[in-house]
Design a protein around this motif. Structure first.
Motif, mmCIF file in Angstrom:
data_model
loop_
_atom_site.group_PDB
_atom_site.id
_atom_site.type_symbol
_atom_site.label_atom_id
_atom_site.label_comp_id
_atom_site.label_asym_id
_atom_site.label_seq_id
_atom_site.Cartn_x
_atom_site.Cartn_y
_atom_site.Cartn_z
ATOM 1 N N ARG A 42 0.023 -6.715 -0.165
ATOM 2 C CA ARG A 42 0.879 -5.621 0.311
ATOM 3 C C ARG A 42 0.530 -4.324 -0.423
ATOM 4 O O ARG A 42 0.450 -3.249 0.187
ATOM 5 C CB ARG A 42 2.358 -5.979 0.108
ATOM 6 N N THR A 43 0.308 -4.439 -1.720
ATOM 7 C CA THR A 43 -0.085 -3.269 -2.513
ATOM 8 C C THR A 43 -1.456 -2.758 -2.083
ATOM 9 O O THR A 43 -1.695 -1.548 -2.014
ATOM 10 C CB THR A 43 -0.108 -3.623 -4.012
ATOM 11 N N TYR A 44 -2.360 -3.688 -1.785
ATOM 12 C CA TYR A 44 -3.700 -3.329 -1.313
ATOM 13 C C TYR A 44 -3.613 -2.520 -0.020
ATOM 14 O O TYR A 44 -4.254 -1.457 0.122
ATOM 15 C CB TYR A 44 -4.496 -4.616 -1.103
ATOM 16 N N MET A 45 -2.822 -3.000 0.941
ATOM 17 C CA MET A 45 -2.679 -2.283 2.205
ATOM 18 C C MET A 45 -1.971 -0.951 2.009
ATOM 19 O O MET A 45 -2.321 0.054 2.644
ATOM 20 C CB MET A 45 -1.915 -3.145 3.217
ATOM 21 N N ALA A 46 -0.984 -0.932 1.129
ATOM 22 C CA ALA A 46 -0.277 0.321 0.858
ATOM 23 C C ALA A 46 -1.216 1.355 0.243
ATOM 24 O O ALA A 46 -1.108 2.561 0.517
ATOM 25 C CB ALA A 46 0.899 0.061 -0.074
ATOM 26 N N HIS A 47 -2.132 0.885 -0.598
ATOM 27 C CA HIS A 47 -3.122 1.793 -1.195
ATOM 28 C C HIS A 47 -3.938 2.477 -0.108
ATOM 29 O O HIS A 47 -4.083 3.711 -0.101
ATOM 30 C CB HIS A 47 -4.036 1.015 -2.137
ATOM 31 N N PHE A 48 -4.457 1.698 0.833
ATOM 32 C CA PHE A 48 -5.305 2.303 1.854
ATOM 33 C C PHE A 48 -4.489 3.053 2.910
ATOM 34 O O PHE A 48 -5.011 3.983 3.545
ATOM 35 C CB PHE A 48 -6.212 1.256 2.486
ATOM 36 N N GLU A 49 -3.230 2.689 3.073
ATOM 37 C CA GLU A 49 -2.379 3.503 3.935
ATOM 38 C C GLU A 49 -2.172 4.876 3.315
ATOM 39 O O GLU A 49 -2.223 5.911 4.002
ATOM 40 C CB GLU A 49 -1.032 2.816 4.171
ATOM 41 N N ASP A 50 -1.973 4.904 2.002
ATOM 42 C CA ASP A 50 -1.826 6.175 1.294
ATOM 43 C C ASP A 50 -3.116 6.996 1.394
ATOM 44 O O ASP A 50 -3.083 8.207 1.619
ATOM 45 C CB ASP A 50 -1.472 5.908 -0.172
ATOM 46 N N VAL A 51 -4.259 6.323 1.247
ATOM 47 C CA VAL A 51 -5.551 7.003 1.386
ATOM 48 C C VAL A 51 -5.685 7.583 2.793
ATOM 49 O O VAL A 51 -6.149 8.721 2.974
ATOM 50 C CB VAL A 51 -6.705 6.021 1.096
ATOM 51 N N THR A 52 -5.277 6.810 3.789
ATOM 52 C CA THR A 52 -5.351 7.264 5.175
ATOM 53 C C THR A 52 -4.504 8.509 5.400
ATOM 54 O O THR A 52 -4.949 9.484 6.007
ATOM 55 C CB THR A 52 -4.887 6.145 6.128
ATOM 56 N N VAL A 53 -3.274 8.485 4.905
ATOM 57 C CA VAL A 53 -2.366 9.620 5.095
ATOM 58 C C VAL A 53 -2.888 10.852 4.363
ATOM 59 O O VAL A 53 -2.903 11.963 4.909
ATOM 60 C CB VAL A 53 -0.947 9.260 4.621
ATOM 61 N N ARG A 54 -3.340 10.669 3.120
ATOM 62 C CA ARG A 54 -3.875 11.812 2.371
ATOM 63 C C ARG A 54 -5.143 12.359 3.011
ATOM 64 O O ARG A 54 -5.452 13.545 2.885
ATOM 65 C CB ARG A 54 -4.143 11.408 0.921
ATOM 66 N N ARG A 76 -10.799 0.956 -6.298
ATOM 67 C CA ARG A 76 -9.414 0.542 -6.488
ATOM 68 C C ARG A 76 -9.064 -0.596 -5.532
ATOM 69 O O ARG A 76 -8.374 -1.554 -5.895
ATOM 70 C CB ARG A 76 -8.494 1.742 -6.261
ATOM 71 N N GLY A 77 -9.570 -0.521 -4.305
ATOM 72 C CA GLY A 77 -9.338 -1.593 -3.343
ATOM 73 C C GLY A 77 -9.902 -2.923 -3.814
ATOM 74 O O GLY A 77 -9.234 -3.964 -3.734
ATOM 75 N N PHE A 78 -11.131 -2.905 -4.316
ATOM 76 C CA PHE A 78 -11.739 -4.139 -4.824
ATOM 77 C C PHE A 78 -10.957 -4.687 -6.021
ATOM 78 O O PHE A 78 -10.802 -5.904 -6.167
ATOM 79 C CB PHE A 78 -13.193 -3.894 -5.215
ATOM 80 N N ALA A 79 -10.464 -3.785 -6.870
ATOM 81 C CA ALA A 79 -9.695 -4.221 -8.039
ATOM 82 C C ALA A 79 -8.401 -4.913 -7.603
ATOM 83 O O ALA A 79 -7.993 -5.931 -8.189
ATOM 84 C CB ALA A 79 -9.391 -3.019 -8.938
ATOM 85 N N MET A 139 -12.571 -5.046 13.823
ATOM 86 C CA MET A 139 -12.771 -4.920 12.380
ATOM 87 C C MET A 139 -11.634 -5.621 11.622
ATOM 88 O O MET A 139 -10.845 -4.996 10.918
ATOM 89 C CB MET A 139 -12.859 -3.444 11.982
ATOM 90 N N TYR A 140 -11.587 -6.932 11.771
ATOM 91 C CA TYR A 140 -10.466 -7.702 11.230
ATOM 92 C C TYR A 140 -10.477 -7.765 9.708
ATOM 93 O O TYR A 140 -9.424 -7.840 9.080
ATOM 94 C CB TYR A 140 -10.473 -9.106 11.820
ATOM 95 N N GLY A 141 -11.651 -7.744 9.106
ATOM 96 C CA GLY A 141 -11.709 -7.806 7.654
ATOM 97 C C GLY A 141 -11.238 -6.525 7.003
ATOM 98 O O GLY A 141 -10.560 -6.551 5.973
ATOM 99 N N ALA A 142 -11.565 -5.380 7.601
ATOM 100 C CA ALA A 142 -11.220 -4.100 6.995
ATOM 101 C C ALA A 142 -9.859 -3.590 7.447
ATOM 102 O O ALA A 142 -9.140 -2.972 6.662
ATOM 103 C CB ALA A 142 -12.293 -3.059 7.329
ATOM 104 N N ASN A 143 -9.507 -3.825 8.694
ATOM 105 C CA ASN A 143 -8.290 -3.207 9.231
ATOM 106 C C ASN A 143 -7.442 -4.205 9.998
ATOM 107 O O ASN A 143 -6.871 -3.898 11.040
ATOM 108 C CB ASN A 143 -8.674 -2.031 10.138
#
Length: 661
Positions: free
Chosen positions: A390-402, A437-440, A349-353
């Motif tokens: 970097r902000t995009y990945m940080a957003h989804f890392e935060d989503v993952t942790v939460r 938020r990811g798309f934005a 899943m290279y596009g998503a992760n």
């Protein structure tokens, strides 16, 4: 640049390719080339006018056995050439990151055929259940006999294991002693005593009570059974050393025999142990601490340790960002005796992760590289938009942790996760607002960069995220269909998902083989093969041999009172009406397991299964019946034959009228 090379293609992971790896080492270290994901778009290098290579001499020893398992099923791709290209580029990417499987450690569960071979002649080889039977656990995988736990303290069983190895030609001098895919469950007095807990009667009583209550986790009442397996490994090795002083064995650290030995036992380097840690999403500090404690304990035995996790199966095609946890785990193992690795599995899943997958791959090449350097590798490929990504990945890392509190991955199984069904509940973590938020953020990255190549990389990420969103919509449609029974509730979003994948699969953004295998376990994927006008045929009857006709369902295999292994051919029949017998029409079969013969109103319309390959039994297919229908009642007759095992119509059949195909 030179290394140890072997016969065979250099890009085949079974081929020793030291010189090729040396070239990769040079390109990576001296020219700064990075392979972020498979294909040309994932290759990045810093722009420079001058290349200076200092005089140097280096010796590098990559891990000989370093596997990251992949899956391939071209049949589920819209175009076979896209599947072939994806597999080729993915394998090349793995080689560039120095993955290879040299050394004969590709071993699975060793005793899956023992039930068929020895249950009648040597019942003592198999576990004693709490009720005294020597059978497969009826509460685990429906009593699958290939997953029966063994009585590992039985001397004759030990001798049989070694005898099988000798009969096989002692391939690579590695003797496979891996327990079947289950926990240790034998409750015989000898196995209980080997555990040295001093509480054999109490453990057995608790296990019996839980077993009687049909608790599928009854075996946990036995506590750790590591000591019996350590004794088994030593006994097998001692027996093997009688055959050859070069004997080595490979065995497992898993489930309720993953805790280190209780007495500081020494095993030595003739024993290779595959550690399958119970770590899957959600990652927690406790899981990571347990991994380090258990790894350290087994390392002290002197055994060669293989990292054999399942946690890379996690995340499906969602941006489940867990690379920091993985890196902490992996770096610890690499610094404490990591001998080999076998990762299950590469989802693709290279596009998503992609960042997580890149970190895993890059650490294989050099586990000492700082995590920050690997992050910078990835983000540098996005040019002026690097900080936005970097902000995009940080957003989804935060989503993952939460999301660790959402309960999506918190299930009570041996791996500690719910990876196979993750997509069915992913929206509890990746809510619609979080995805928006990811798309934005990707749109902001687009606006920050004018380089066409970089914008293609941004769009690559967007493609992966879009697929995940379409999966969410399809899952919502599936849930609605379960309540309403309206085919279109599921079929419409599912067809849109398939159409999107067909239009974008050439980009290599995701592994369709993985996605559609998992989806097919849950969703009625045969609806993707029918149009909105499709009507399910109901009122089926079936018979086997000379039995009378009886009501049947196509939502399961054809069975009879003599069992599913009977060799008699099965017959189905159904009567249905059509609106216009002159209109274009087709029958769509959700799936047929076995070799079918079909007749419509007495005329043969099919005499051979139109789908070939391993997936034929679960693949939908159409049969054109234009001009073969008649006004009023039509009778469809189907005969399905097969040598052994389940056979028949096990998914619905539809009539679709009014559309030429």
């Amino acid at each position: 640049i030179a290394g140890v090379d072997g016969a065979g293609g250099a890009l085949q992971r079974t081929t020793p390719a030291g010189t090729l790896f040396g070239v990769y080492e040079f390109i990576e270290r001296e020219l700064g080339v990075r392979w972020l994901w498979p294909g040309d778009l994932g290759r990045w290098a810093p722009r420079t006018k001058t290349v200076t290579v200092r005089e140097q001499e280096r010796t590098v020893r990559p891990m000989a056995f370093s596997e990251w398992r992949t899956s391939s099923n071209p049949a589920v791709w819209a175009r076979r050439e896209n599947a072939v290209k994806f597999d080729r580029e993915q394998n090349q990417w793995l080689r560039r990151h120095r993955f290879g499987v040299v050394g004969g450690l590709t071993k699975g569960h060793a005793f899956t055929d023992y039930s068929a071979r020895f249950h009648g002649s040597h019942p003592e080889f198999f576990n004693v259940l709490p009720d005294g039977r020597r059978e497969s656990d009826p509460f685990y995988c429906y009593g699958n006999k290939t997953m029966v736990s063994m009585c590992v303290t039985e001397p004759e069983f030990v001798r049989q294991v070694v005898a099988d190895w000798v009969a096989s030609g002692m391939t690579n001098d590695i003797l496979n002693a891996n327990e079947n895919d289950t926990a240790g469950k034998c409750c015989c007095a000898r196995c209980l005593a080997a555990d040295r807990t001093g509480d054999d009667e109490g453990r057995l009583a608790r296990a019996r009570a839980k077993f009687a209550a049909k608790d599928p986790k009854w075996y946990r009442a036995l506590g750790s059974v590591t000591d019996r397996y350590v004794a088994f490994y030593k006994a097998v090795l001692d027996e093997g050393l009688k055959v050859t002083p070069d004997c080595r064995i490979i065995a497992g650290i898993y489930a309720n025999y993953s805790e280190p030995p209780s007495d500081g036992t020494t095993l030595g380097d003739h024993v290779v142990l595959r550690y399958c840690p119970p770590i899957m999403y959600p990652w927690t500090v406790k899981k990571l601490d347990d991994f380090k404690r258990i790894w350290s304990g087994w390392s002290k035995t002197g055994a060669q340790l293989m990292m054999r996790p399942n946690f890379l199966l996690d995340g499906y095609n969602f941006p489940l960002v867990y690379y920091r946890w993985f890196a902490d785990c992996y770096k610890f193992a690499a610094a404490n005796g990591l001998y080999a690795q076998d990762f299950d599995a590469l989802t693709g899943m290279y596009g998503a992760n992609g960042l997580t997958l890149y970190v895993v791959a890059a650490l294989n090449g050099d586990p000492t590289r700082p995590l920050a350097a690997l992050e910078n590798d990835y983000f540098a490929a996005f040019g002026k938009a690097a900080e936005k990504i970097r902000t995009y990945m940080a957003h989804f890392e935060d989503v993952t942790v939460r999301g660790t509190t959402a309960g999506v991955g918190q299930v009570e199984n041996m791996e500690g996760g719910n990876w196979a069904n993750f997509f069915t509940r992913a929206e509890e973590i990746f809510t619609q607002d979080e995805m928006k938020r990811g798309f934005a953020l990707l749109a902001e990255a687009d606006a920050a960069e004018d380089d066409p190549l970089v914008r293609r990389r941004i769009d690559f990420l967007r493609t992966g995220l879009t697929d995940a969103c379409l999966v969410q919509k399809t899952q919502r449609g599936f849930s609605k269909w379960q309540k309403t029974g309206v085919v279109g509730d599921f079929a419409n979003p599912y067809r849109k998902l398939l159409a999107y994948r067909a239009a974008h699969e050439h980009l290599g953004y995701a592994g369709r083989s993985t996605m559609e295998y998992l989806e097919g376990r849950i969703w009625p994927v045969y609806y993707g093969a029918v149009g909105e006008s499709a009507v399910e045929l109901t009122g089926w009857e079936c018979r086997i041999g000379d039995e009378p006709w009886r009501p049947a369902t196509t939502h399961g295999w054809l069975k009879n009172k003599r069992g599913v292994n009977a060799r008699e051919g099965g017959e189905y029949r159904v009567t249905f009406d059509v609106k216009d017998a002159t209109a274009p029409a087709r029958l769509v079969f959700g799936a047929v397991d076995g070799e079918p013969i079909m007749k419509l109103n007495g005329e043969t319309i099919l005499s051979k299964h139109p789908v070939t390959g391993r997936s034929a039994w679960k693949t939908a297919f159409p049969v054109d019946v234009t001009g073969k229908l008649r006004a009023g009642a039509n009778e469809l007759w189907v005969s399905v034959s097969k040598g052994d095992g389940p056979r028949g119509l096990h998914r619905p059949v539809f009539i679709e009228e009014g559309k030429a195909r």
